[in-house]
Motif scaffolding. Structure first.
Motif, PDB file in Angstrom:
ATOM      1  N   ARG A 215      38.979 177.115 114.798  1.00 20.18           N
ATOM      2  CA  ARG A 215      37.711 177.418 115.481  1.00 20.18           C
ATOM      3  C   ARG A 215      36.532 176.811 114.735  1.00 20.18           C
ATOM      4  NH1 ARG A 215      40.089 182.602 115.795  1.00 20.18           N
ATOM      5  NH2 ARG A 215      41.025 182.943 117.853  1.00 20.18           N
TER       6      ARG A 215
ATOM      7  N   GLU B 141      36.298 173.119 115.822  1.00 19.22           N
ATOM      8  CA  GLU B 141      36.558 172.922 117.251  1.00 19.22           C
ATOM      9  C   GLU B 141      35.810 171.716 117.809  1.00 19.22           C
ATOM     10  OE1 GLU B 141      37.137 175.878 121.121  1.00 19.22           O
ATOM     11  OE2 GLU B 141      36.056 176.560 119.338  1.00 19.22           O
TER      12      GLU B 141
ATOM     13  N   PHE C 144      41.565 177.796 123.029  1.00 16.40           N
ATOM     14  CA  PHE C 144      41.604 176.341 122.866  1.00 16.40           C
ATOM     15  C   PHE C 144      42.225 175.678 124.096  1.00 16.40           C
ATOM     16  CE2 PHE C 144      42.139 177.985 118.418  1.00 16.40           C
ATOM     17  CZ  PHE C 144      40.878 177.616 117.959  1.00 16.40           C
TER      18      PHE C 144
END
Length: 362
Positions: A206, A209, A234
């Motif tokens: 994360r 990302e 995701f």
């Protein structure tokens, strides 16, 4: 030698795959490659989740011990008892007794001892582990952590080192064709350290990302839904490959760019060696037994334990640095194929056993 092989935690014939089962099978293959005759002497599992469950196993343990005694009176007797991975939840209640009664050497591999467990209801089983370690002609450790633990608890125990290894043949048969942004993971989906690693990996991803990457997950298990939930955010970036065979894993890994697995509480992790054999650099934590299978700064990056930001940064760094990623991947493949192969381990193990069988306790 004729060798009686016993794995109290999980038999090499157990139907459920795991690192323990794989290492047990690898040890048997190494012993056979060295010319020894190996028989799995018992399928009895002494593993218990609680001290109460351990106590409940005692009648069955006594019955199995008597069965072994009777069988050895009428069958060709092994010349050495080899116990893989005795520890407080899975001690070996048979080998030390049988080896003493029939005057053969007793050997342990990957034995571990933690004095703190004596205060949590495991003292009786810890005593068995300690007696086994002290009786052994040699105790073979795969990591410095385990060796140091045995040395501290039993300074007079006979110790030897054998580096973790794999069979490289499936990986020698594949040619790495890496996708530079493809992250790879191979791990069972179960409670405990595995779920902790999955949670840390999801949290780290994360943090990066905004970078280009995909993640291919090889593995399955009772907590598949929980793992899927961790990576639910995701969209389109996660590939779920499920449980795969040895040859399939080798081929899939060879398509990856970086192997990612934090390794929370990892004893050492044979999957790290498999990934490196396929030409992948590794990103893991500098924790537990991981340094025994990843050469920090050479075949991978090891980050401080529990530091999610550092872990995410290491993954991002390898994704962004093609030259470093390729150099580490090439070094990783050489490292495993040349230094951590089944053939290399067979020679080292044979030397340890022949030396200890000649001089050890009987």
């Amino acid at each position: 030698m004729r060798i009686a092989f016993y794995a109290p935690m999980k038999s090499p014939n157990h139907p459920v795959p795991s690192g323990d089962r794989l290492m047990a099978r690898l040890l048997i293959r190494a012993l056979e490659l060295a010319g020894h005759q190996v028989v799995v002497i018992s399928e009895f599992r002494t593993h218990a989740a609680t001290p109460e469950a351990a106590a409940a196993l005692e009648p069955a343990i006594s019955a199995e011990l008597e069965r072994l005694r009777l069988s050895w009176r009428s069958e060709p007797r092994p010349e050495l008892w080899f116990c893989y991975h005795p520890y407080y939840k899975s001690p070996d209640p048979f080998g030390p007794v049988i080896s003493a009664e029939f005057a053969i050497p007793y050997v342990t591999a990957e034995a571990s001892y933690a004095a703190k467990r004596d205060k949590t209801g495991w003292a009786a089983r810890q005593k068995r582990v300690g007696e086994a370690v002290m009786r052994a002609a040699v105790n073979i450790s795969f990591t410095e952590r385990d060796r140091a633990g045995l040395c501290a608890a039993f300074p007079q125990a006979r110790l030897a080192a054998l580096k973790p290894f794999i069979d490289p043949v499936p990986f020698e048969a594949v040619s790495p064709a890496p996708d530079p942004i493809r992250l790879m993971t191979v791990a069972m989906m179960r409670a405990g350290d595995k779920m902790e690693s999955y949670a840390m990996l999801a949290e780290a991803l994360r943090l990066i990302e905004d970078r280009p990457w995909t993640l291919s997950l090889i593995g399955d298990g009772p907590m598949r839904q929980e793992v899927e939930a961790l990576f639910a955010g995701f969209a389109g970036r996660i590939e779920w490959l499920g449980q795969q065979g040895e040859a399939e894993i080798a081929g899939l890994l060879a398509r990856g760019g970086v192997y990612v697995w934090p390794g929370c509480g990892e004893a050492y992790g044979l999957a790290y060696l498999e990934a490196q054999a396929a030409g992948l650099p590794v990103v893991a934590q500098q924790t537990a037994g991981v340094p025994a299978v990843v050469e920090a700064g050479v075949t991978g990056l090891l980050t401080p334990e529990g530091d999610v930001t550092a872990y995410a940064g290491a993954v991002a760094a390898l994704l962004a640095d093609e030259k470093k990623r390729e150099a580490m991947g090439e070094a990783a493949r050489r490292f495993v194929l040349e230094e951590r192969s089944l053939a290399t381990a067979a020679r080292a193990l044979d030397e340890i056993l022949r030396n200890s069988a000649a001089t050890g306790v009987r």
